[in-house]
Design an enzyme around this catalytic site. Structure first.
Site, PDB file in Angstrom:
ATOM      1  N   LYS A 177     -23.686 -29.472  45.961  1.00 24.31           N
ATOM      2  CA  LYS A 177     -22.848 -29.690  44.783  1.00 24.31           C
ATOM      3  C   LYS A 177     -21.386 -29.416  45.119  1.00 24.31           C
ATOM      4  CE  LYS A 177     -25.566 -26.683  43.086  1.00 24.31           C
ATOM      5  NZ  LYS A 177     -26.296 -25.664  42.285  1.00 24.31           N
ATOM      6  N   THR A 211     -18.774 -22.966  31.990  1.00 19.60           N
ATOM      7  CA  THR A 211     -19.561 -23.542  33.088  1.00 19.60           C
ATOM      8  C   THR A 211     -20.614 -22.562  33.605  1.00 19.60           C
ATOM      9  OG1 THR A 211     -17.873 -22.814  34.668  1.00 19.60           O
ATOM     10  CG2 THR A 211     -17.697 -25.071  33.831  1.00 19.60           C
ATOM     11  N   GLY A 213     -23.968 -21.120  34.326  1.00 18.35           N
ATOM     12  CA  GLY A 213     -25.318 -21.669  34.382  1.00 18.35           C
ATOM     13  C   GLY A 213     -25.423 -23.137  34.703  1.00 18.35           C
ATOM     14  N   THR A 214     -24.339 -23.748  35.175  1.00 15.67           N
ATOM     15  CA  THR A 214     -24.401 -25.184  35.474  1.00 15.67           C
ATOM     16  C   THR A 214     -25.360 -25.482  36.632  1.00 15.67           C
ATOM     17  OG1 THR A 214     -22.376 -24.881  36.778  1.00 15.67           O
ATOM     18  CG2 THR A 214     -22.131 -25.808  34.568  1.00 15.67           C
ATOM     19  N   GLY A 215     -25.360 -24.620  37.646  1.00  6.71           N
ATOM     20  CA  GLY A 215     -26.268 -24.836  38.778  1.00  6.71           C
ATOM     21  C   GLY A 215     -27.724 -24.718  38.366  1.00  6.71           C
ATOM     22  N   CYS A 216     -28.026 -23.699  37.564  1.00  5.25           N
ATOM     23  CA  CYS A 216     -29.391 -23.531  37.038  1.00  5.25           C
ATOM     24  C   CYS A 216     -29.805 -24.753  36.236  1.00  5.25           C
ATOM     25  CB  CYS A 216     -29.464 -22.295  36.146  1.00  5.25           C
ATOM     26  SG  CYS A 216     -28.910 -20.753  36.888  1.00  5.25           S
TER      27      CYS A 216
END
Length: 270
Positions: A177, A211, A213-216
């Protein structure tokens, strides 16, 4: 006939503020049309300002949770997040080998936004040795990719090279990412190991403090689409579109004093 609801299991830590971890995963899996089950690997005292404390859960209890869920529910995909210690990694690996879920998406959570260490550094080699071989897709951000490869990633060319190197080194599909790079686009690169091909996914960069928790959320959305039999490429594409809309809708939210969550259920608002 009864309607079939695809089941997705998230294995991750709990975020008491609800923005990341298990809570974000359950919201995302539900929002993208699947049924969410969960196995909690750690408890955190956490809010929008950061992680204040971590409470360990015994590996034995993690193993019991895994056995309970996987022996009963027809799990179509598994999303893995925070695995902070070696004994937890061993318990999860054992369950993956025993139950052999079709799809496993691993988001290698290592450091929180405020710099809190979320994995014992000594456990990272074990993670590579026994979790990576069971995984369909790994989704590191730039900092996690740098840590796993011991390189610096400063631009999109180096991002793509890192994805190829990681994929070939660990014989795994990789999505790196690019949200932490600068520019008007937020771009992620997918390397499909079997095809030896890269695919880019672009979205306009949204300027927002929310933003957390965007990866989760992205890895959970990918898991949902894989559970519904999308290809890896299409699952990533649809998941990124979902997350982009959730970020856009969530930028106006005022939850806490720091980095707030995205709007997981943006489509329910009038």
């Amino acid at each position: 006939m009864k309607k079939i609801k695809h089941c997705v299991l998230t294995i991750a830590g709990s975020d008491s503020s609800g923005g990341a971890g298990i809570q974000a995963d359950v919201k995302t899996i539900s929002a993208t049309g699947c049924y969410a089950a969960s196995v909690i690997t750690a408890l955190t005292a956490q809010n929008t300002l950061g992680v204040q404390a971590i409470q360990e859960i015994s590996s034995h209890f993690v193993q019991q949770q895994l056995e309970s869920v996987l022996s009963d529910l027809n799990i179509k995909a598994v999303k893995i997040g925070m695995l902070h210690q070696a004994n937890i990694i061993l318990a999860v690996s054992s369950a993956l080998k025993k139950f052999k879920p079709r799809h496993v998406v691993f988001d290698p959570v290592m450091v929180s936004k405020n710099g809190c260490q979320l994995i014992d550094p000594d456990a990272i080699p074990l993670l590579i040795d026994i979790i990576f071989p069971e995984v369909t897709l790994i989704t590191p951000n730039l900092m996690e990719a740098e840590l796993l490869l011991n390189v610096k990633i400063n631009n999109s060319s180096e991002q793509e090279s890192a994805a190829i190197r990681m994929g070939n080194q660990f014989k795994i599909n990789v999505l790196i990412k690019g949200g932490h790079l600068h520019g008007h686009l937020s771009s992620d690169v997918l390397y499909l190991y079997a095809d030896k091909q890269c695919h880019w996914f672009h979205a306009e960069r949204i300027h927002s403090r929310n933003t957390h928790g965007t990866g989760c959320s992205l890895s959970s959305a990918i898991s949902s689409y894989l559970a519904k039999d999308y290809s890896i490429k299409d699952a990533v594409d649809y998941a990124k579109k979902y997350l982009t809309k959730a970020i856009e809708s969530g930028k106006a939210l005022q939850i806490g004093q720091g980095y707030g969550p995205v709007d997981h259920f943006y489509f329910l608002e009038n």
